[in-house]
Design a protein around this motif. Structure first.
Motif, PDB file in Angstrom:
ATOM      1  N   LEU A 282       0.832  -1.205   0.000  1.00 53.48           N
ATOM      2  CA  LEU A 282       0.000   0.000   0.000  1.00 53.48           C
ATOM      3  C   LEU A 282       0.868   1.257   0.000  1.00 53.48           C
ATOM      4  CD1 LEU A 282      -2.755   1.349   0.107  1.00 53.48           C
ATOM      5  CD2 LEU A 282      -2.703   1.112   2.609  1.00 53.48           C
ATOM      6  N   ALA A 283       1.890   1.294   0.871  1.00 50.79           N
ATOM      7  CA  ALA A 283       2.784   2.456   0.923  1.00 50.79           C
ATOM      8  C   ALA A 283       3.511   2.644  -0.399  1.00 50.79           C
ATOM      9  CB  ALA A 283       3.787   2.303   2.060  1.00 50.79           C
ATOM     10  N   SER A 284       3.912   1.551  -1.017  1.00 42.22           N
ATOM     11  CA  SER A 284       4.614   1.626  -2.293  1.00 42.22           C
ATOM     12  C   SER A 284       3.716   2.208  -3.390  1.00 42.22           C
ATOM     13  CB  SER A 284       5.101   0.234  -2.695  1.00 42.22           C
ATOM     14  OG  SER A 284       5.738   0.259  -3.940  1.00 42.22           O
ATOM     15  N   LYS A 285       2.466   1.741  -3.427  1.00 41.38           N
ATOM     16  CA  LYS A 285       1.532   2.192  -4.451  1.00 41.38           C
ATOM     17  C   LYS A 285       1.047   3.615  -4.175  1.00 41.38           C
ATOM     18  CE  LYS A 285      -2.974   1.048  -6.488  1.00 41.38           C
ATOM     19  NZ  LYS A 285      -4.116   0.082  -6.465  1.00 41.38           N
ATOM     20  N   LEU A 286       0.655   3.866  -2.934  1.00 44.78           N
ATOM     21  CA  LEU A 286       0.019   5.128  -2.572  1.00 44.78           C
ATOM     22  C   LEU A 286       1.015   6.278  -2.454  1.00 44.78           C
ATOM     23  CD1 LEU A 286      -2.701   6.449  -1.467  1.00 44.78           C
ATOM     24  CD2 LEU A 286      -1.798   5.889   0.807  1.00 44.78           C
ATOM     25  N   LEU A 287       2.167   5.994  -1.805  1.00 47.22           N
ATOM     26  CA  LEU A 287       3.125   7.050  -1.468  1.00 47.22           C
ATOM     27  C   LEU A 287       4.362   7.031  -2.347  1.00 47.22           C
ATOM     28  CD1 LEU A 287       3.015   6.582   2.418  1.00 47.22           C
ATOM     29  CD2 LEU A 287       1.537   8.040   1.006  1.00 47.22           C
ATOM     30  N   LYS A 288       4.456   6.019  -3.222  1.00 49.88           N
ATOM     31  CA  LYS A 288       5.682   5.822  -4.009  1.00 49.88           C
ATOM     32  C   LYS A 288       6.893   5.756  -3.076  1.00 49.88           C
ATOM     33  CE  LYS A 288       3.413   6.087  -7.890  1.00 49.88           C
ATOM     34  NZ  LYS A 288       2.058   6.109  -7.347  1.00 49.88           N
ATOM     35  N   TRP A 289       6.714   5.024  -1.973  1.00 47.96           N
ATOM     36  CA  TRP A 289       7.734   4.948  -0.920  1.00 47.96           C
ATOM     37  C   TRP A 289       8.237   3.522  -0.763  1.00 47.96           C
ATOM     38  CZ3 TRP A 289       7.974   1.887   3.411  1.00 47.96           C
ATOM     39  CH2 TRP A 289       8.994   2.179   4.317  1.00 47.96           C
ATOM     40  N   GLU A 290       9.525   3.407  -0.522  1.00 46.57           N
ATOM     41  CA  GLU A 290      10.127   2.147  -0.080  1.00 46.57           C
ATOM     42  C   GLU A 290      11.411   2.497   0.657  1.00 46.57           C
ATOM     43  OE1 GLU A 290      12.669   0.929  -4.056  1.00 46.57           O
ATOM     44  OE2 GLU A 290      10.770  -0.075  -3.636  1.00 46.57           O
ATOM     45  N   PRO A 291      11.842   1.640   1.598  1.00 48.55           N
ATOM     46  CA  PRO A 291      13.063   1.945   2.349  1.00 48.55           C
ATOM     47  C   PRO A 291      14.287   1.917   1.459  1.00 48.55           C
ATOM     48  CG  PRO A 291      12.241  -0.250   2.893  1.00 48.55           C
ATOM     49  CD  PRO A 291      11.196   0.397   2.051  1.00 48.55           C
ATOM     50  N   LYS A 292      15.235   2.821   1.739  1.00 51.62           N
ATOM     51  CA  LYS A 292      16.453   2.950   0.935  1.00 51.62           C
ATOM     52  C   LYS A 292      17.711   2.482   1.669  1.00 51.62           C
ATOM     53  CE  LYS A 292      14.207   5.114  -2.394  1.00 51.62           C
ATOM     54  NZ  LYS A 292      13.932   4.439  -3.678  1.00 51.62           N
ATOM     55  N   VAL A 293      17.716   2.598   2.981  1.00 54.24           N
ATOM     56  CA  VAL A 293      18.937   2.315   3.760  1.00 54.24           C
ATOM     57  C   VAL A 293      18.942   0.841   4.174  1.00 54.24           C
ATOM     58  CG1 VAL A 293      20.298   2.931   5.811  1.00 54.24           C
ATOM     59  CG2 VAL A 293      18.943   4.687   4.623  1.00 54.24           C
ATOM     60  N   ASN A 294      19.949   0.091   3.715  1.00 57.32           N
ATOM     61  CA  ASN A 294      19.999  -1.321   4.086  1.00 57.32           C
ATOM     62  C   ASN A 294      20.437  -1.471   5.545  1.00 57.32           C
ATOM     63  OD1 ASN A 294      22.956  -1.629   4.276  1.00 57.32           O
ATOM     64  ND2 ASN A 294      22.944  -1.465   2.051  1.00 57.32           N
TER      65      ASN A 294
END
Length: 328
Positions: A282-294
């Motif tokens: 949902l966050a990926s679709k709605l906010l175009k968000w995903e974590p960047k820091v491994n």
């Protein structure tokens, strides 16, 4: 200039949010009563013309001068050691505090975002956990004071949204870590790093095969920021879906710190969840968000922060005094 009130401003996540909103050009009003927060976390902002701090307990009536555009409610104990020591305060900040802030949002015609948690899913029977899962929570167990406080926060927030038309946002935060965490607060990352810094063996509860998914604070703040400015009023998971067992994670910390401790095992606490992994579709679709820091990079930054603390700061981080609040 947009004006935002951030409660829990002197806490781990609240202080990072203050930094982000000041950097984005907002006028930020931080509010905290220091029950679990630390003034050190916001000292660098106190001379900033676009930051104001109010020491206040949100379970009491809240008054803020002038207009507000946004409210972010992050005032709450967030670690097992804290909410087991101050269970009444934990329930009050989730109920009375949330009610007060929703009333303030109504009066100011402000959009409000509340900080919920993956704990609303309890010890989940569905894996990974998505927002449409109702959870498996023991309301009367030791952890219920936190779990149910957050579930009530969500319920009353949605009631204000549906009945009053209030603009609301709900973030369900999964395990987040980074600089400004407090050592020995019962959460996995500071607990392991505190033991490593003291040269102690790392304590794992149960067999260590339970899982967690750790999100670096910068990624969490980015997700929260995007959610606040979105048009979505229902809960959204923000967390890192990269899952690991607690046993493996303990060995990662030993490798990171270059120490020679062992992993020791103790009995699993009551209702400790066996699996914790966010579904972030949902966050990926709605906010175009995903974590960047491994995790390797994030843990390195976090350990460098803890190593850089003075002896006095380490002591204060490890010894939180709740005596003034125990009987309230």
């Amino acid at each position: 200039m947009k004006r935002v009130l951030i409660t829990g401003a002197a806490g781990f996540l609240g202080s990072h949010l203050c930094d982000r909103f000041v950097a984005e050009g907002f006028y930020v009003i931080g509010m905290d009563n220091f029950i679990t927060g630390d003034k050190k976390n916001i000292n660098h902002l106190l001379e900033n013309a676009n930051f104001q701090f109010i020491e206040h307990d949100v379970t009491d009536f809240i008054e803020v001068a002038n207009d507000l555009d946004y409210i972010l409610h992050f005032a709450s104990p967030a670690s097992p050691i804290d909410y087991l020591k101050i269970p009444i305060q934990t329930l009050k900040v989730g109920s009375l505090g949330t009610h007060n802030l929703l009333g303030l949002a109504m009066a100011k015609k402000a959009r409000i975002l509340i900080a919920s948690t993956s704990e609303v899913y309890g010890d989940p029977l569905v894996h990974p956990q998505s927002e449409d899962y109702y959870g498996n929570v023991n309301a009367i167990g030791p952890r219920g004071v936190y779990d149910e406080a957050k579930r009530f926060m969500e319920s009353i927030t949605m009631a204000y949204h549906r009945f009053h038309g209030l603009e609301t946002r709900i973030v369900r935060i999964f395990n987040t870590y980074g600089p400004r965490m407090r050592l020995n607060d019962g959460r996995v990352v500071p607990a392991f790093m505190g033991q490593a810094l003291r040269g102690e063996d790392l304590t794992v509860f149960g067999d260590g095969l339970q899982t967690r998914s750790f999100c670096y604070v910068d990624d969490q703040v980015e997700g929260i920021y995007r959610l606040l400015l979105s048009d979505y009023s229902y809960p959204v998971n923000i967390g890192n879906p990269h899952e690991t067992t607690i046993k493996d994670f303990a060995n990662e910390i030993i490798g990171l710190t270059g120490t020679s401790q062992k992993v020791v095992f103790k009995d699993l606490p009551v209702d400790d969840p066996m699996q914790r992994q966010p579904n972030i579709e949902l966050a990926s679709k709605l906010l175009k968000w995903e974590p960047k820091v491994n995790r390797a990079e994030g843990m390195k930054r976090t350990f460098e922060y803890f190593k850089g603390l003075t002896k006095e700061e380490l002591y204060r981080s490890e010894h939180k005094d709740f005596s003034d609040y125990i009987n309230k």
